[in-house]
Design an enzyme around this catalytic site. Structure first.
Site, PDB file in Angstrom:
ATOM      1  N   ARG A 169       0.730  -1.192   0.213  1.00 28.17           N
ATOM      2  CA  ARG A 169       0.076   0.095  -0.083  1.00 28.17           C
ATOM      3  C   ARG A 169       0.624   0.983   0.127  1.00 28.17           C
ATOM      4  O   ARG A 169       0.651   2.276   0.686  1.00 28.17           O
ATOM      5  CB  ARG A 169      -0.856   0.041   1.249  1.00 28.17           C
ATOM      6  CG  ARG A 169      -1.875  -1.241   1.282  1.00 28.17           C
ATOM      7  CD  ARG A 169      -3.088  -1.008   0.266  1.00 28.17           C
ATOM      8  NE  ARG A 169      -3.785  -2.282   0.412  1.00 28.17           N
ATOM      9  CZ  ARG A 169      -3.686  -3.384   0.117  1.00 28.17           C
ATOM     10  NH1 ARG A 169      -2.570  -3.672  -0.740  1.00 28.17           N
ATOM     11  NH2 ARG A 169      -4.551  -4.256   0.354  1.00 28.17           N
ATOM     12  N   SER A 242     -10.983  -0.678   3.502  1.00 26.41           N
ATOM     13  CA  SER A 242     -10.353  -0.727   4.747  1.00 26.41           C
ATOM     14  C   SER A 242      -9.738   0.605   5.113  1.00 26.41           C
ATOM     15  O   SER A 242      -9.115   1.322   4.215  1.00 26.41           O
ATOM     16  CB  SER A 242      -8.789  -1.987   4.462  1.00 26.41           C
ATOM     17  OG  SER A 242      -9.486  -2.979   3.764  1.00 26.41           O
ATOM     18  N   GLU A 339      -5.189   3.817   5.753  1.00 22.55           N
ATOM     19  CA  GLU A 339      -5.067   3.736   4.395  1.00 22.55           C
ATOM     20  C   GLU A 339      -5.493   4.829   3.621  1.00 22.55           C
ATOM     21  O   GLU A 339      -4.759   5.302   2.722  1.00 22.55           O
ATOM     22  CB  GLU A 339      -5.802   2.481   4.099  1.00 22.55           C
ATOM     23  CG  GLU A 339      -5.302   1.775   2.726  1.00 22.55           C
ATOM     24  CD  GLU A 339      -5.995   0.396   2.353  1.00 22.55           C
ATOM     25  OE1 GLU A 339      -5.717  -0.435   2.969  1.00 22.55           O
ATOM     26  OE2 GLU A 339      -6.364   0.507   1.360  1.00 22.55           O
TER      27      GLU A 339
HETATM   28  C1  LIG Z   1     -15.524  -0.661  -1.022  1.00 25.54           C
HETATM   29  C2  LIG Z   1     -14.110  -0.280  -1.261  1.00 25.54           C
HETATM   30  C3  LIG Z   1     -13.311  -1.449  -1.317  1.00 25.54           C
HETATM   31  C4  LIG Z   1     -11.894  -1.216  -1.383  1.00 25.54           C
HETATM   32  N1  LIG Z   1     -10.904  -2.178  -1.949  1.00 25.54           N
HETATM   33  C5  LIG Z   1      -9.650  -1.907  -1.884  1.00 25.54           C
HETATM   34  C6  LIG Z   1      -8.718  -2.942  -2.123  1.00 25.54           C
HETATM   35  O1  LIG Z   1      -9.018  -4.403  -2.048  1.00 25.54           O
HETATM   36  N2  LIG Z   1      -7.431  -2.762  -2.280  1.00 25.54           N
HETATM   37  C7  LIG Z   1      -7.025  -1.453  -2.507  1.00 25.54           C
HETATM   38  O2  LIG Z   1      -5.794  -1.347  -2.440  1.00 25.54           O
HETATM   39  N3  LIG Z   1      -7.964  -0.679  -2.152  1.00 25.54           N
HETATM   40  C8  LIG Z   1      -9.286  -0.724  -1.880  1.00 25.54           C
HETATM   41  N4  LIG Z   1     -10.083   0.458  -1.950  1.00 25.54           N
HETATM   42  C9  LIG Z   1      -9.187   1.717  -1.941  1.00 25.54           C
HETATM   43  C10 LIG Z   1      -9.591   2.632  -3.360  1.00 25.54           C
HETATM   44  O3  LIG Z   1     -10.651   1.811  -4.072  1.00 25.54           O
HETATM   45  C11 LIG Z   1      -8.292   2.280  -3.981  1.00 25.54           C
HETATM   46  O4  LIG Z   1      -7.300   3.000  -3.241  1.00 25.54           O
HETATM   47  C12 LIG Z   1      -8.268   3.143  -5.578  1.00 25.54           C
HETATM   48  O5  LIG Z   1      -7.432   2.887  -6.083  1.00 25.54           O
HETATM   49  C13 LIG Z   1      -8.697   4.833  -5.141  1.00 25.54           C
HETATM   50  O6  LIG Z   1      -9.095   5.115  -6.519  1.00 25.54           O
HETATM   51  P1  LIG Z   1      -9.718   6.477  -6.678  1.00 25.54           P
HETATM   52  O7  LIG Z   1      -9.851   6.858  -7.949  1.00 25.54           O
HETATM   53  O8  LIG Z   1     -11.138   6.369  -5.907  1.00 25.54           O
HETATM   54  O9  LIG Z   1      -8.821   7.354  -5.750  1.00 25.54           O
HETATM   55  P2  LIG Z   1      -9.069   8.751  -4.796  1.00 25.54           P
HETATM   56  O10 LIG Z   1      -9.998   8.092  -3.633  1.00 25.54           O
HETATM   57  O11 LIG Z   1      -9.744   9.858  -5.543  1.00 25.54           O
HETATM   58  O12 LIG Z   1      -7.652   9.364  -4.491  1.00 25.54           O
HETATM   59  C14 LIG Z   1      -6.836   8.530  -3.376  1.00 25.54           C
HETATM   60  C15 LIG Z   1      -5.453   9.173  -3.598  1.00 25.54           C
HETATM   61  O13 LIG Z   1      -4.912   9.025  -4.762  1.00 25.54           O
HETATM   62  C16 LIG Z   1      -4.284  10.453  -5.218  1.00 25.54           C
HETATM   63  N5  LIG Z   1      -4.792  10.019  -6.504  1.00 25.54           N
HETATM   64  C17 LIG Z   1      -5.938   9.637  -7.356  1.00 25.54           C
HETATM   65  N6  LIG Z   1      -5.779   9.536  -8.802  1.00 25.54           N
HETATM   66  C18 LIG Z   1      -4.458  10.316  -9.019  1.00 25.54           C
HETATM   67  C19 LIG Z   1      -3.899  10.728 -10.008  1.00 25.54           C
HETATM   68  N7  LIG Z   1      -4.406  10.175 -11.316  1.00 25.54           N
HETATM   69  N8  LIG Z   1      -2.602  11.144 -10.134  1.00 25.54           N
HETATM   70  C20 LIG Z   1      -2.095  11.564  -8.727  1.00 25.54           C
HETATM   71  N9  LIG Z   1      -2.852  11.064  -7.301  1.00 25.54           N
HETATM   72  C21 LIG Z   1      -3.916  10.513  -7.596  1.00 25.54           C
HETATM   73  C22 LIG Z   1      -5.399  11.170  -4.706  1.00 25.54           C
HETATM   74  O14 LIG Z   1      -4.975  12.484  -4.497  1.00 25.54           O
HETATM   75  C23 LIG Z   1      -5.607  10.684  -3.393  1.00 25.54           C
HETATM   76  O15 LIG Z   1      -4.305  11.042  -2.595  1.00 25.54           O
HETATM   77  C24 LIG Z   1     -11.297   0.258  -1.576  1.00 25.54           C
HETATM   78  C25 LIG Z   1     -12.416   1.188  -1.465  1.00 25.54           C
HETATM   79  C26 LIG Z   1     -13.603   0.864  -1.383  1.00 25.54           C
HETATM   80  C27 LIG Z   1     -14.524   2.183  -1.158  1.00 25.54           C
END
Ligand SMILES: Cc1cc2nc3c(=O)[nH]c(=O)nc-3n(C[C@H](O)[C@H](O)[C@H](O)COP(=O)(O)OP(=O)(O)OC[C@H]3O[C@@H](n4cnc5c(N)ncnc54)[C@H](O)[C@@H]3O)c2cc1C
Length: 349
Positions: A169, A242, A339
């Protein structure tokens, strides 16, 4: 032709974060072509403001009522094949491509590797940030390079995987937040090979589905079934998956915990000197599963997931997270780290 970016002001964020928190942002920039990022960042109205990328908002906790800066949302979402060496295919994916749709896109193209990562919410551009992982697989294994705009160098860059410092992570992008805007990722995916069924419960789920010689598509289906059963759906109950990372501790610490507490689950970590503990187990043993304070709660379904049962605020969820981490620290002497990205506050106990 559509404008390459658009700006909105004083934007409600309820639908822009999976906790469904009622924060607002001073500005939200929607970007349709990553090439315009330098021009966007040079806009007089934005030049001196903090800027942060917001993907699908599935890994953020807005801890204040207002983000006094510019959120940048990338909407470029094409995927294309760059090359094929007979064993592996190199795929270029724009940051705005939805992750779970990308898993299906790769399966449709006869590629494998991402099936264990099915149904993780979010955009492809966010995948390298915390090196998303699930069911025994991390995306970093398949990332050949990450394309980004480096705000410090004021230049576009391409980081081969060696420069991404992927860990559990973790990545260089997470350690230097807001420095690089990921515009695309390159994935190197195998066209054949064994599926990864090492994670507990996956083989059993496939057997229950009647998939005795599972294909990557079967694995994706099994992962989706497991995830739908185990995790609250953010469309129904606000959450960010998580909330805490599984703590990585020295091997001796894990051994000492096992001698004091019966049944402590202990897993291998990146090095032989370390072990990974189950944050969910620690939280559950500290008595938090199903705990509710107003609308901020620890999911009754999964102790690792904090949920917004309706009108919880960011500060309320953050306060609950701190109480959970403090009690785990007191009971087990183990430090929990959040996380998701906490926006507008720090996570200090
Ligand atoms: C129900 C649920 C289940 C999940 N299960 C998992 C899992 O199994 N494993 C796991 O690893 N994660 C999991 N996650 C967490 C999440 O889905 C991941 O971390 C995902 O990659 C976040 O994507 P996002 O586009 O929503 O990012 P955001 O939430 O919008 O951003 C997260 C972070 O990344 C940065 N960011 C986003 N896009 C960019 C970009 N293009 N350039 C630079 N920085 C950027 C943002 O600034 C922020 O700091 C889960 C979340 C939920 C709600």
């Amino acid at each position: 032709m559509a404008a390459a970016y658009s700006l909105a002001w004083d934007v409600p964020l309820h639908d822009w974060n999976t906790f469904h928190l009622d924060a607002r942002a001073h500005c939200l920039a929607t970007v349709h072509d990553a090439a315009v990022l330098p021009a966007l960042l040079a806009e007089p109205a934005l030049r001196n403001l903090p800027a942060m990328v917001l993907g699908a908002g599935s890994n953020v906790l807005f801890a204040t009522e207002r983000f006094e800066g510019c959120l940048i949302h990338l909407q470029c979402h094409s995927a294309r094949i760059l090359g094929d060496d007979g064993d592996h295919v190199l795929v270029h994916v724009d940051a705005g491509f939805e992750w779970d749709a990308l898993v299906d896109w790769t399966l449709d193209h006869g590629l494998q590797g991402l099936e264990n990562l099915a149904l993780i919410p979010g955009q492809a551009g966010a995948a390298p940030i915390q090196n998303i992982g699930a069911y025994g697989v991390e995306v970093g294994t398949f990332i050949a390079a990450v394309h980004c705009y480096d705000r410090e160098a004021a230049a576009f860059d391409r980081l081969p995987t060696e420069r991404c410092s992927f860990g559990y992570r973790d990545s260089v992008f997470k350690r230097e937040p807001d420095r690089r805007i990921v515009t695309a990722i390159e994935l190197r995916l195998p066209q054949a090979g064994a599926t990864n069924l090492a994670y507990a419960g996956l083989a059993e789920e496939l057997a229950a589905m009647g998939a005795l010689q599972p294909t990557p598509r079967n694995v994706a289906a099994a992962v989706r079934r497991l995830r739908r059963r185990k995790l609250p759906d953010p469309a129904v109950t606000g959450n960010a998956g998580s909330f805490f990372k599984n703590p990585v501790v020295a091997r001796a610490v894990a051994v000492a915990l096992q001698s004091r507490f019966e049944g402590v689950p202990v897993f291998p970590a990146a090095t032989a000197a370390e072990r990974k503990l189950s944050a969910a187990w620690l939280i559950e043993q500290a008595g938090w599963r199903g705990f509710r304070d107003g609308d901020a709660a620890v999911s009754a379904q999964h102790a690792l997931v904090l949920v917004n049962l309706g009108q919880a605020t960011g500060p309320q969820l953050l306060a609950l997270a701190r109480r959970v981490a403090t009690s785990v620290q007191e009971k087990f002497g183990v430090t929990l780290e959040p996380e998701p990205r906490i926006v507008g506050a720090t996570f200090q106990l």
